[in-house]
Motif scaffolding. Structure first.
Motif, short mmCIF file in Angstrom:
data_model
loop_
_atom_site.label_atom_id
_atom_site.label_comp_id
_atom_site.label_asym_id
_atom_site.label_seq_id
_atom_site.Cartn_x
_atom_site.Cartn_y
_atom_site.Cartn_z
N GLY A 300 0.77 -1.19 -0.06
CA GLY A 300 -0.06 0.02 -0.02
C GLY A 300 0.84 1.24 -0.10
O GLY A 300 0.46 2.35 0.45
N LEU A 324 2.25 8.28 0.26
CA LEU A 324 1.05 7.89 1.06
C LEU A 324 1.53 6.33 1.38
O LEU A 324 2.03 5.56 0.55
CB LEU A 324 -0.09 7.89 0.24
CG LEU A 324 -1.48 7.24 0.85
CD1 LEU A 324 -1.94 8.20 2.21
CD2 LEU A 324 -2.59 7.09 -0.32
N GLY A 325 1.17 5.79 2.59
CA GLY A 325 1.26 4.60 2.98
C GLY A 325 2.29 3.92 3.86
O GLY A 325 2.49 3.06 4.04
N SER A 329 -1.35 6.86 6.24
CA SER A 329 -2.39 6.32 5.24
C SER A 329 -3.59 7.15 4.86
O SER A 329 -4.33 6.62 3.79
CB SER A 329 -2.91 4.93 5.71
OG SER A 329 -3.82 5.23 7.00
N THR A 330 -3.81 8.21 5.23
CA THR A 330 -4.86 9.05 4.94
C THR A 330 -4.46 10.40 4.60
O THR A 330 -3.71 10.89 5.58
CB THR A 330 -6.08 9.17 6.07
OG1 THR A 330 -6.57 7.73 6.15
CG2 THR A 330 -7.12 9.98 5.50
N THR A 352 -2.12 4.94 -10.43
CA THR A 352 -2.35 3.68 -9.98
C THR A 352 -2.96 2.64 -10.98
O THR A 352 -2.52 1.58 -11.22
CB THR A 352 -3.27 3.63 -8.55
OG1 THR A 352 -2.79 4.38 -7.73
CG2 THR A 352 -3.50 2.28 -8.10
N SER A 408 -8.95 -3.30 3.83
CA SER A 408 -7.54 -2.94 3.98
C SER A 408 -6.56 -2.84 2.79
O SER A 408 -5.41 -2.27 2.77
CB SER A 408 -6.86 -3.74 5.18
OG SER A 408 -6.85 -4.96 4.49
N LEU A 411 -7.75 1.36 -2.31
CA LEU A 411 -7.31 2.87 -2.28
C LEU A 411 -8.91 3.62 -2.60
O LEU A 411 -9.60 3.37 -3.36
CB LEU A 411 -6.50 3.08 -3.68
CG LEU A 411 -6.24 4.57 -4.10
CD1 LEU A 411 -5.57 5.22 -2.75
CD2 LEU A 411 -5.69 4.73 -5.25
N HIS A 438 -10.63 4.99 7.30
CA HIS A 438 -9.26 4.95 7.83
C HIS A 438 -9.09 3.84 8.90
O HIS A 438 -8.00 3.06 8.78
CB HIS A 438 -8.98 6.44 8.59
CG HIS A 438 -7.45 6.30 9.39
ND1 HIS A 438 -6.27 6.13 8.71
CD2 HIS A 438 -7.32 6.35 10.66
CE1 HIS A 438 -5.35 6.22 9.46
NE2 HIS A 438 -5.84 6.37 10.59
N ARG A 443 -5.96 2.88 2.24
CA ARG A 443 -5.49 4.02 1.78
C ARG A 443 -6.54 5.13 1.34
O ARG A 443 -7.16 4.83 0.21
CB ARG A 443 -4.25 3.84 0.84
CG ARG A 443 -3.39 2.50 1.19
CD ARG A 443 -2.70 3.31 2.23
NE ARG A 443 -1.40 2.27 2.81
CZ ARG A 443 -1.51 1.32 3.66
NH1 ARG A 443 -2.73 1.23 4.24
NH2 ARG A 443 -0.64 0.44 4.05
#
Length: 784
Positions: A300, A324-325, A329-330, A352, A408, A411, A438, A443
């Motif tokens: 992620g 990010l990640g 993660s947010t 992505t 989890s 995206l 979250h 993500r």
């Protein structure tokens, strides 16, 4: 997922990639292109595209011409159908394309060490079907016509057809050349109607020719008649053409059976060629948007360096770093409308999708992208009149669906989360929704304009604020993404810049709560700190780059020094050894001669003989560099214009003309004038020797005589005058031979020039130029 693909405009990317396909096979593969959710498959797809990009960079591309979708032809041959000549040519052309690709890959392996394992594997899978290719091309030409040589019977039939056609034409030509033809025929031509030869006859003379009427003109005044005298010949011609068609069908059926026998190999070849076309289409598209291969992972982690939106023009899109990640993660992005928040969301989502489909993405090298199991996007105003949904309701329908599907390994992209309803309730909903996605480990990137969300990231682990920069001076967004800094309200600043009076602005500020003022002050402080940190970082980076450059230069210079030092010591040792050996040999020779003298004269050796022997011993001893330097110093003097010098690097003598720089002289060496450094000059003497053949410089310091005189385009009299002057100049320059270019033309100028030269007292020989000298268009003159 399909809705998100449409929302993020992935289909537009597919259309752009399709523009680079070399065949319909590649286009069909691109049409079916979808993101993969397997890390192993995405890695393989990226490697395929990267290999194609490597070949594009090194060789400009792969030969993918002549590829056709021959799968329908193969299937028809498998059920016993006959393929047409054009279809068989497509089969042969596709086989030949596969052969060219095999040869191309083999040549690349021979030319350079390059790692293209995937393309090499596909090349090895291409079947060798050269015999079938030759069989088809030997029977059918590129335009789809069957060759006479396709069979012995076809050659004989076509010979009879040509004979019959000749007879028919002879009879018809006899008819149109008759004395009455001009009156009875509309035109004296032979034409064809219904595959039969006819002549155009006027309506009123129809009965004169008899025979069969096959057609008439639109006015009805002309009839196209097959005269009775040639009906039988036309019938014979028709029968022969039917036999020709039967023979052609036999040939096509035989070739179709050959295709049937190689059906499996041909289908495999088509699949591999489609794969290669697909790979190179992706690589070519990547080159147009200056894209690179990202490093993919399943943790992620997103790290996009200088990422650009793929659908924006390369020179207009603002590049941003997006992370990010790992630490968070947010991301919650705040900022003004039209500031670039939505573009940032789409950049993340589209990059992505592209990466998971095996496409390079518009980022710099070293970027990372995660392989997600699902990508969800709620972007844009999706108000639905048909479903009687408001903007808020439409967004909530999407969000409800996203909350059901996200996990989890997802995206999630939210645009203007909670917009379209009461600000207080909308902000509360936005916070709750963010907490939900979250919390499940997805993500998340969300944009909002609610001030309540500016502080969202300060009291939640794994959440960070971001904003899009706004330039208050120009009242316009810069589209730069600032991760770690929430967006501040610019309403008061913008209003002031636009002319709103100060007392109105101050009155407005009185309605803003203390907490809001504190948040704004905090954001302003953060922005100031960020700008200072960016400036310090850039200065540090510049200093680091300079230091690294100096370090590299010093290393290079030290390596060169030690390398040259070792070489020079080694050469000096060898030279010294040679001198010592030579000296020893000479000394031994002298001593031997002395012994011989003593023996012959019973030690009665004269003084001058000993002096001579000592001198030879002294000469044999190596000369010290100090003496050489001393001798050189004695020969050195201040150089002056007109001095004769040795140009050491060329081993030539020359005359100094003038000093062009502090340490540089213009030197005349024969007909050449060059600039030479003073260190490269060795003084000979101060007075110039008289030259029996003065150089061309006698006519001026910049005067130069060419070795060729071009007279093309000159009038005869002017040309001869120019020849006179040129010969004098060439003689003064001391040239042994020159060339006069007069062209071939009528030969008058050549004759005049040669006649004049033959009578010249200084000309030894006149001849025409040889093949490498210009042939008869040039006269070569040799002087006495």
């Amino acid at each position: 997922m399909n809705k998100s693909i449409k929302t993020l405009e992935f289909n537009k990317i597919k259309s752009l990639v399709m523009e680079h396909a070399a065949s319909s096979l590649g286009s069909m593969r691109i049409e079916k292109m979808e993101p993969s959710f397997s890390l192993e498959e995405v890695t393989r797809l990226q490697d395929e595209t990267d290999e194609a990009a490597t070949i594009l960079r090194l060789k400009g591309g792969m030969p993918l011409g002549g590829i056709f979708d021959i799968r329908p032809h193969i299937k028809r041959s498998q059920i016993g159908g006959m393929l047409s000549a054009a279809e068989l040519i497509q089969v042969a052309s596709t086989i030949r394309a596969g052969k060219h690709i095999r040869n191309f890959v083999d040549d690349m392996h021979e030319e350079r060490e390059i790692s293209i394992p995937i393309i090499t594997e596909k090349k090895e899978m291409l079947a060798v079907l050269t015999p079938l290719e030759h069989q088809i091309f030997d029977s059918i030409d590129e335009s789809g016509e069957v060759h006479d040589s396709a069979s012995t019977e076809l050659r004989a039939i076509r010979q009879r057809i040509r004979t019959s056609e000749s007879r028919v034409r002879e009879k018809l030509e006899s008819a149109i050349r008759s004395k009455n033809a001009a009156t009875m025929l509309s035109d004296a031509v032979i034409t064809i109607r219904n595959d039969r030869y006819v002549i155009p006859v006027k309506q009123e003379y129809r009965s004169h020719y008899g025979g069969i009427v096959h057609d008439q003109s639109s006015s009805g005044q002309t009839l196209f008649i097959e005269p009775a005298s040639i009906v039988q010949f036309n019938n014979q011609l028709r029968e022969q053409r039917l036999k020709e068609q039967e023979e052609i069908e036999k040939i096509l059926i035989a070739l179709s059976l050959e295709v049937q026998q190689e059906a499996d190999n041909l289908l495999l070849t088509v699949d591999i060629l489609a794969d290669l076309d697909f790979m190179f289409s992706k690589a070519k598209y990547g080159r147009t948007i200056k894209a690179t291969k990202p490093e993919v992972n399943d943790q992620g982690i997103i790290k996009l360096i200088k990422a650009r939106h793929p659908l924006l023009p390369t020179d207009e899109a603002v590049a941003n770093d997006i992370y990010l990640g790992e630490e968070f993660s947010t991301i919650v992005i705040t900022g003004p409308n039209t500031g670039g928040k939505t573009v940032t969301l789409k950049t993340i989502g589209l990059c992505t999708l592209m990466a998971q489909a095996g496409l390079p993405i518009p980022v710099l090298d070293g970027s990372k992208i995660a392989v997600f199991q699902s990508i969800h996007a709620d972007i844009g105003d999706e108000q639905s009149i048909e479903q009687s949904l408001s903007t808020f309701s439409s967004h909530m329908v999407n969000i409800v669906e996203i909350l059901k599907q996200a996990d989890s390994e997802s995206l999630v992209l939210f645009d203007e989360l909670g917009a379209g309803t009461d600000p207080q309730e909308g902000a509360a909903l936005a916070i709750s929704i963010l907490d939900e996605v979250h919390g499940i480990g997805a993500r998340v990137v969300a944009t909002t304009h609610y001030p309540e969300l500016k502080a969202y990231g300060y009291n939640r682990d794994g959440v960070i604020n971001a904003s899009v920069e706004f330039d208050v001076e120009t009242l316009s967004p810069t589209y730069r993404l600032l991760i770690g800094v929430p967006g501040r309200s610019n309403a008061f600043d913008i209003s002031k810049r636009l002319g709103l009076s100060d007392h109105v602005i101050e009155h407005a500020k009185s309605f803003v709560g203390t907490d809001s003022k504190a948040v704004e002050a905090m954001i302003a402080s953060l922005e100031t700190s960020r700008r200072g940190a960016e400036t310090d970082y850039e200065e540090a980076q510049d200093l680091l780059r300079d230091a690294e450059k100096i370090h590299r230069d010093m290393q290079k210079q030290m390596a060169e020094y030690y390398s040259k030092k070792d070489d020079m010591i080694e050469k000096a040792k060898l030279k010294a050894q040679e001198i010592v050996e030579k000296s020893k040999a000479e000394a031994e020779q002298v001593m031997s001669e002395l012994r011989q003298l003593r023996f012959e004269k019973q030690a009665d050796v004269k003084e001058h003989e000993l002096i001579d022997a000592r001198k030879r011993l002294d000469d044999a001893a190596p000369k010290s560099s100090a003496k050489k330097k001393q001798q050189k110093a004695k020969s050195e003097r201040t150089l002056q214009p007109g001095d004769e010098v040795n140009v050491l690097s060329f081993g030539q003598k020359g005359t100094l003309i003038k000093k062009t720089d502090e340490k540089e002289w213009a030197v005349q060496m024969g007909i050449l004038k060059m600039k030479v450094h003073e260190k490269d000059l060795e003084f000979i003497k101060g007075e110039k020797k008289p030259d029996p053949k003065p150089l061309a410089t006698v006519k001026g310091k910049d005067f130069h005589v060419s070795l060729e005189l071009d007279l093309r385009g000159e009038r005869f009299e002017n040309a001869l005058l120019r020849v006179d002057k040129y010969i004098d100049d060439a003689l003064l320059a001391g040239y042994p031979r020159v060339s006069i270019i007069h062209g071939k033309g009528t030969g008058a100028l050549r004759s005049g020039v040669q006649e004049k030269l033959k009578n010249h007292r200084s000309v030894k020989k006149v001849r025409l130029g040889e093949d490498g000298e210009g042939g008869s268009g040039v006269t070569v003159v040799e002087f006495k």
